[in-house]
Design a protein around this motif. Structure first.
Motif, PDB file in Angstrom:
ATOM      1  N   SER B  28       0.822  -1.196   0.000  1.00  9.79           N
ATOM      2  CA  SER B  28       0.000   0.000   0.000  1.00  9.79           C
ATOM      3  C   SER B  28       0.859   1.250   0.000  1.00  9.79           C
ATOM      4  CB  SER B  28      -0.936  -0.001   1.206  1.00  9.79           C
ATOM      5  OG  SER B  28      -1.798   1.097   1.091  1.00  9.79           O
ATOM      6  N   PRO B  29       1.349   1.632  -1.162  1.00 13.79           N
ATOM      7  CA  PRO B  29       2.240   2.792  -1.232  1.00 13.79           C
ATOM      8  C   PRO B  29       1.574   4.051  -0.689  1.00 13.79           C
ATOM      9  CG  PRO B  29       1.560   2.074  -3.431  1.00 13.79           C
ATOM     10  CD  PRO B  29       1.115   1.035  -2.467  1.00 13.79           C
ATOM     11  N   ASP B  30       0.255   4.127  -0.866  1.00 16.17           N
ATOM     12  CA  ASP B  30      -0.440   5.324  -0.432  1.00 16.17           C
ATOM     13  C   ASP B  30      -0.396   5.470   1.081  1.00 16.17           C
ATOM     14  OD1 ASP B  30      -1.576   7.388  -1.814  1.00 16.17           O
ATOM     15  OD2 ASP B  30      -3.570   6.898  -1.028  1.00 16.17           O
ATOM     16  N   ILE B  31      -0.713   4.366   1.778  1.00 11.51           N
ATOM     17  CA  ILE B  31      -0.687   4.406   3.242  1.00 11.51           C
ATOM     18  C   ILE B  31       0.726   4.750   3.723  1.00 11.51           C
ATOM     19  CG2 ILE B  31      -0.839   2.989   5.325  1.00 11.51           C
ATOM     20  CD1 ILE B  31      -3.229   1.655   4.177  1.00 11.51           C
ATOM     21  N   ALA B  32       1.730   4.136   3.094  1.00 12.82           N
ATOM     22  CA  ALA B  32       3.113   4.376   3.510  1.00 12.82           C
ATOM     23  C   ALA B  32       3.451   5.857   3.405  1.00 12.82           C
ATOM     24  CB  ALA B  32       4.063   3.547   2.655  1.00 12.82           C
ATOM     25  N   LYS B  33       3.085   6.474   2.266  1.00 12.39           N
ATOM     26  CA  LYS B  33       3.406   7.887   2.066  1.00 12.39           C
ATOM     27  C   LYS B  33       2.704   8.768   3.085  1.00 12.39           C
ATOM     28  CE  LYS B  33       4.187   8.496  -2.840  1.00 12.39           C
ATOM     29  NZ  LYS B  33       3.707   9.182  -4.032  1.00 12.39           N
ATOM     30  N   ARG B  34       1.387   8.541   3.226  1.00 15.54           N
ATOM     31  CA  ARG B  34       0.628   9.388   4.157  1.00 15.54           C
ATOM     32  C   ARG B  34       1.111   9.204   5.582  1.00 15.54           C
ATOM     33  NH1 ARG B  34      -5.416   9.015   1.700  1.00 15.54           N
ATOM     34  NH2 ARG B  34      -4.819   9.901  -0.307  1.00 15.54           N
ATOM     35  N   SER B  35       1.428   7.945   5.947  1.00 17.35           N
ATOM     36  CA  SER B  35       1.920   7.704   7.304  1.00 17.35           C
ATOM     37  C   SER B  35       3.220   8.464   7.544  1.00 17.35           C
ATOM     38  CB  SER B  35       2.161   6.218   7.533  1.00 17.35           C
ATOM     39  OG  SER B  35       1.008   5.495   7.246  1.00 17.35           O
ATOM     40  N   ALA B  36       4.083   8.477   6.529  1.00 15.96           N
ATOM     41  CA  ALA B  36       5.378   9.141   6.693  1.00 15.96           C
ATOM     42  C   ALA B  36       5.175  10.617   7.033  1.00 15.96           C
ATOM     43  CB  ALA B  36       6.208   8.996   5.431  1.00 15.96           C
ATOM     44  N   ILE B  37       4.204  11.246   6.355  1.00 16.40           N
ATOM     45  CA  ILE B  37       3.978  12.678   6.600  1.00 16.40           C
ATOM     46  C   ILE B  37       3.293  12.905   7.953  1.00 16.40           C
ATOM     47  CG2 ILE B  37       2.747  14.703   5.723  1.00 16.40           C
ATOM     48  CD1 ILE B  37       3.325  13.224   2.901  1.00 16.40           C
ATOM     49  N   THR B  38       2.316  12.016   8.271  1.00 14.46           N
ATOM     50  CA  THR B  38       1.662  12.103   9.582  1.00 14.46           C
ATOM     51  C   THR B  38       2.682  11.918  10.703  1.00 14.46           C
ATOM     52  OG1 THR B  38      -0.144  10.967   8.487  1.00 14.46           O
ATOM     53  CG2 THR B  38      -0.358  11.325  10.857  1.00 14.46           C
ATOM     54  N   LEU B  39       3.587  10.964  10.489  1.00 11.44           N
ATOM     55  CA  LEU B  39       4.617  10.693  11.504  1.00 11.44           C
ATOM     56  C   LEU B  39       5.425  11.947  11.785  1.00 11.44           C
ATOM     57  CD1 LEU B  39       6.113   8.523  13.188  1.00 11.44           C
ATOM     58  CD2 LEU B  39       7.628   8.204  11.252  1.00 11.44           C
ATOM     59  N   LEU B  40       5.791  12.667  10.734  1.00 10.57           N
ATOM     60  CA  LEU B  40       6.566  13.894  10.926  1.00 10.57           C
ATOM     61  C   LEU B  40       5.766  14.899  11.753  1.00 10.57           C
ATOM     62  CD1 LEU B  40       9.023  15.637  10.348  1.00 10.57           C
ATOM     63  CD2 LEU B  40       7.915  16.421   8.271  1.00 10.57           C
ATOM     64  N   ALA B  41       4.463  15.060  11.407  1.00 10.77           N
ATOM     65  CA  ALA B  41       3.631  16.009  12.139  1.00 10.77           C
ATOM     66  C   ALA B  41       3.543  15.624  13.616  1.00 10.77           C
ATOM     67  CB  ALA B  41       2.237  16.051  11.518  1.00 10.77           C
ATOM     68  N   LEU B  42       3.336  14.337  13.896  1.00 11.14           N
ATOM     69  CA  LEU B  42       3.176  13.884  15.280  1.00 11.14           C
ATOM     70  C   LEU B  42       4.459  14.082  16.091  1.00 11.14           C
ATOM     71  CD1 LEU B  42       1.115  10.617  14.710  1.00 11.14           C
ATOM     72  CD2 LEU B  42       0.342  12.663  15.923  1.00 11.14           C
ATOM     73  N   THR B  43       5.604  13.735  15.483  1.00 11.41           N
ATOM     74  CA  THR B  43       6.842  13.864  16.246  1.00 11.41           C
ATOM     75  C   THR B  43       7.172  15.346  16.484  1.00 11.41           C
ATOM     76  OG1 THR B  43       8.076  13.625  14.193  1.00 11.41           O
ATOM     77  CG2 THR B  43       7.877  11.684  15.566  1.00 11.41           C
ATOM     78  N   ILE B  44       6.808  16.202  15.516  1.00 11.54           N
ATOM     79  CA  ILE B  44       7.054  17.638  15.731  1.00 11.54           C
ATOM     80  C   ILE B  44       6.178  18.145  16.880  1.00 11.54           C
ATOM     81  CG2 ILE B  44       6.719  19.931  14.724  1.00 11.54           C
ATOM     82  CD1 ILE B  44       7.792  18.879  12.127  1.00 11.54           C
ATOM     83  N   ILE B  45       4.920  17.676  16.935  1.00 11.73           N
ATOM     84  CA  ILE B  45       4.051  18.075  18.058  1.00 11.73           C
ATOM     85  C   ILE B  45       4.694  17.638  19.381  1.00 11.73           C
ATOM     86  CG2 ILE B  45       1.824  17.640  19.189  1.00 11.73           C
ATOM     87  CD1 ILE B  45       0.592  17.426  16.390  1.00 11.73           C
ATOM     88  N   ALA B  46       5.188  16.391  19.418  1.00 12.69           N
ATOM     89  CA  ALA B  46       5.805  15.885  20.649  1.00 12.69           C
ATOM     90  C   ALA B  46       7.008  16.742  21.032  1.00 12.69           C
ATOM     91  CB  ALA B  46       6.224  14.432  20.453  1.00 12.69           C
ATOM     92  N   PHE B  47       7.831  17.062  20.036  1.00 13.41           N
ATOM     93  CA  PHE B  47       9.041  17.843  20.304  1.00 13.41           C
ATOM     94  C   PHE B  47       8.694  19.250  20.803  1.00 13.41           C
ATOM     95  CE2 PHE B  47      12.627  20.533  19.006  1.00 13.41           C
ATOM     96  CZ  PHE B  47      13.651  19.852  19.614  1.00 13.41           C
ATOM     97  N   LEU B  48       7.724  19.891  20.128  1.00 10.92           N
ATOM     98  CA  LEU B  48       7.331  21.240  20.548  1.00 10.92           C
ATOM     99  C   LEU B  48       6.733  21.206  21.952  1.00 10.92           C
ATOM    100  CD1 LEU B  48       5.848  22.772  17.280  1.00 10.92           C
ATOM    101  CD2 LEU B  48       8.087  23.175  18.329  1.00 10.92           C
ATOM    102  N   GLY B  49       6.023  20.117  22.278  1.00 15.04           N
ATOM    103  CA  GLY B  49       5.458  19.967  23.622  1.00 15.04           C
ATOM    104  C   GLY B  49       6.552  19.972  24.678  1.00 15.04           C
ATOM    105  N   LEU B  50       7.639  19.243  24.390  1.00 13.34           N
ATOM    106  CA  LEU B  50       8.738  19.208  25.358  1.00 13.34           C
ATOM    107  C   LEU B  50       9.436  20.572  25.423  1.00 13.34           C
ATOM    108  CD1 LEU B  50      10.199  17.348  27.319  1.00 13.34           C
ATOM    109  CD2 LEU B  50      11.815  16.813  25.520  1.00 13.34           C
TER     110      LEU B  50
END
Lengths: 159, 610
Positions: B28-50
């Motif tokens: 599922s190339p589509d899921i992989a791509k979207r997950s990659a971008i979501t992952l970046l957003a989530l980790t940035i939220i976590a980092f900004l939280g800290l």
């Protein structure tokens, strides 16, 4: 066969690292090699009978002023201290001791080529505990200020 | 509240990384791509939280309590986040996700199957590291009751260079994860060709550039702040950053051959794996406590085991995949001995030999100790005796290689310009009259690099010229600091003048000065119209004494003055003064700067040219 070579090398490396993780780690500081050895000749005939402290100091040294009250307290507790004035003049030392009180049983002058070399000091102040058999038991670099260090010194010098 | 949101985002990041891995490795190339971008957003939220917890000095968060303080300047509160193990792992993961998103979006990856598989591998790595962070070093752990203030106000670490040095290094280390994922993806797909070289090049360029900048910043900081006058100490952790750099440099050059000739397929893949393996090995060495080093973080055995498991999973898996797939990637192409490609192969062999030598030196004490043979430490003499010798042919070759034409043996048309360069080098040596092999090869490299300038200028050509010329210039600086430094230790009385190298100094005496939290003895030494003030400082609170060298930097050399002990035998106000002159230090930093600039040009070039 050659294509397995990277895997093989990596496996050996990984095994070694895994084994290392299970080994105890080295922590703490390295003791002075002087500890457990006989005190070098200080050039004075008479050393105290029981355990005593050897303290390197100087009138020009600011941290020595900080540890001075500790030494005065040691004197009140009956602990003999041999003071070694490092790179200093008798006049300066006399004035300094007169102003602040003299905690030392004996003061030796060291122009930078005496006991300071034999005992390998890295600067002033520096203090050693010597037991009744003239064996060096403890060493501390810097002023005796921290209560836990002072307690250790007291315990070592009062058996 | 913000901390809980960040913590939740971080946990979600683990789930999304799992989706990314599943989508990438199944179909599922589509899921992989979207997950990659979501992952970046989530980790940035976590980092900004800290970051928020640090900026607002929220001392209900354990990590903030241990590593921050309400009185710290704002800049150091912000940088304090990555000054400790947990926070720096979070930054690691943000960068990992950044490169994951890079793989998802890069227009240079033409082969969609390759992109999908690479995303899958990157997702697996992200899962591993997020799990490591959540289970062994969670930055969001709370503390109850909350203390009134934080514990950390370490003055040594409050330095702008030190604040930026780790993120640059992480960008480099973690950047190689994307190269690794693409290589593993290519192995799964079973196709390594010119298109792969074009796809992977921007990632290699950015990781290599960041690593170059990170290493140079660390060296500069050590030179100017630590006050020992050195810039490289062969400390295990310094080596750990040098190893991926060497592998990455070799990779950049082998990619040239892959791109131009479609050869060196297996070797290039292997280098891509090794570059990231070296980054992971460095991480393991720093954070597991198996080696003692000034760079070491606080040690927890569980962390060591976890990183080792990650290292084994990543590299064991990749080397296994390599062993399985390598036969498919055979290229039977023989190179003529005198050609560009042969010189690049030689370059690769020499670089990897240097890397292997450094790796051996770094791990040798561990191996010896493990086998119960001896407890030893490997220091600069080993590296100077080995690495420098292998570097000499490498540098000579760096000058020769670019003259040689691709493919055909040609008519030796390169002989003329090369001889001209050799002649110019000889003339320059006669002119400077310093009889040193090191200078000869450095000048040779600079002259030969300048001779490569081709009109009209292209980015590719310019990055070659600047990169090689910069290294030549840096070598001049290295020789200056290592072999030509002038040391002078003397006892001086007030009014004495003395000469060190080309500098004339006058000692004017010592006085006591007091800073905000220290007392010091400060000397005044006149140098021309300038007054140098080296100090011996005493910090009562931390019970420590430091030496503050006075440094002046000139184009030709640096002068370094340190105040020693008082010496009463020689006079009432006599002091020991230690002066060191390091020639050509400016050339070292300028050379490193040019090498980094070459990296920037290479990055722009690989990005523009699809």
């Amino acid at each position: 066969m050659r294509r397995y070579l990277p895997l093989l090398i990596f496996t050996m490396l990984a095994l070694m690292l895994a084994y290392r993780l299970t080994m105890p780690r080295v922590t703490g500081t390295i003791d002075s090699p002087l500890i457990g050895k006989t005190l070098p000749d200080l050039g004075i005939a008479e050393l105290p009978k029981g355990p005593f402290i050897v303290n390197f100091f100087a009138s020009w040294c600011a941290p020595c002023t900080i540890e001075h009250p500790t030494l005065i307290q040691f004197k009140k507790d009956g602990i003999p201290i041999i003071g070694i004035a490092f790179n200093d003049t008798p006049e300066n030392i006399t004035a300094w001791l007169k102003k602040r009180g003299n905690p030392y049983k004996t003061v030796i002058y060291d122009a930078g080529d005496g006991p300071s070399v034999d005992m390998g000091i890295t600067g002033v102040p520096e203090s050693f505990v010597v037991d009744a058999e003239r064996i060096v038991r403890k060493r501390f670099q810097g002023p005796l200020e921290d209560p836990s260090v002072i307690a250790e010194f007291e315990a070592a010098v009062k058996p | 509240m913000i901390t809980e949101v960040a913590h939740f985002a971080f946990i979600m990041a683990f789930v999304v990384a799992g989706m990314m891995a599943a989508g990438g490795l199944w179909r599922s190339p589509d899921i992989a791509k979207r997950s990659a971008i979501t992952l970046l957003a989530l980790t940035i939220i976590a980092f900004l939280g800290l970051e928020w917890a640090y900026i607002t000095s929220d001392f209900t968060v354990l990590n903030t309590v241990l590593n921050s303080h309400s009185q710290k300047p704002l800049l150091y509160k912000i940088s304090g986040v990555w000054g400790n193990h947990e926070g720096s792992m979070l930054l690691w993961i943000v960068i990992l996700s950044l490169f994951g998103a890079g793989i998802a979006l890069s227009p240079h990856i033409r082969d969609e199957t390759l992109r999908q598989r690479a995303l899958g591998v990157q997702g697996l790595i992200a899962m591993g590291f997020i799990a490591f962070s959540l289970f062994t070093s969670n930055p969001f752990a709370r503390v109850f009751p909350a203390p009134a203030d934080g514990n950390s106000l370490n003055p040594v670490l409050q330095d702008i260079g030190l604040a930026l040095h780790p993120p640059a290094l992480y960008l480099g280390y973690v950047g190689f994860s994307s190269v690794f994922s693409l290589a593993a993806g290519a192995l799964i797909v079973g196709r390594v060709d010119q298109a792969f070289a074009k796809a992977v090049k921007p990632f290699v360029a950015i990781a290599w550039l960041a690593l170059t900048i990170g290493i140079a910043m660390g060296s500069r900081w050590a030179y100017y702040e630590l006050g020992w006058g050195g810039w490289w100490y062969w400390d295990p952790v310094e080596n750990a950053s040098l190893l991926p750099w060497l592998a990455g440099t070799a990779l950049l050059h082998s990619l040239l051959v892959l791109e131009a000739r479609g050869a060196l397929k297996r070797w290039t893949i292997l280098l891509a794996i090794i570059a990231f393996a070296m980054s992971l090995l460095g991480t393991f060495l720093v954070r597991s406590g198996v080696l003692s080093s000034i760079h070491a973080f606080a040690v927890d055995p569980l962390r060591g085991s976890f990183i080792l498991a990650l290292l084994i999973a990543c590299c064991g898996g990749a080397f296994g995949l390599y062993a399985w797939r390598a036969p498919q990637l055979k290229t039977l192409r023989l190179f003529t001995p005198v050609s560009r490609e042969s010189s690049l192969v030689a370059n690769n062999l020499l670089l990897i030999t240097i890397a292997a030598t450094v790796l051996t030196g770094t791990l040798y004490p561990l191996v010896m100790d493990t086998l119960g043979l001896a407890q030893i430490s490997v220091g600069a003499p080993y590296y100077n005796a080995t690495v420098l010798r292998i570097a000499i042919p490498l540098i000579i070759l760096m000058g020769i290689g670019p003259f040689l034409p691709w493919k055909r043996p040609g008519r030796w048309a390169f002989k003329g310009p090369m001889l001209t360069c050799l002649l110019l080098t000889a003339l320059a040596m006669l002119f400077i009259r310093v009889n040193m092999l090191g200078f000869a090869i450095a000048i040779w490299l600079m002259v030969a690099s300048l001779a490569q300038i081709k009109w009209p200028l292209t980015l590719k050509n310019l990055s070659l010229v600047l990169g090689h010329f910069g290294l030549g210039l840096a070598i001049v600086g290295m020789i200056g600091t290592m072999a030509m430094k002038i040391e002078d230790i003397r006892i001086v009385n007030p009014g004495d003048t003395f000469t060190v190298g080309r500098h004339e100094l006058r000692f004017d005496g010592v006085s006591n000065v007091f800073g905000p939290n220290y007392g010091a003895e400060e000397a005044r030494i006149t140098l021309g119209t300038d007054i140098l003030k080296p100090q011996k400082r005493w910090y009562p609170v931390s019970d420590s004494q430091t030496t503050e060298a006075a440094i002046r930097t000139y184009i030709l050399d640096d002068i370094y003055v340190v105040l020693g002990e008082r010496d009463l035998k020689s006079g009432p106000d006599a002091w020991v003064v230690r002066t060191t002159v390091h020639p050509f230090v400016a050339a070292l930093w300028f050379g490193f700067g040019l090498v980094a600039l070459a990296g920037v040009l290479m990055l722009i070039n690989s990005w523009r040219r699809r």
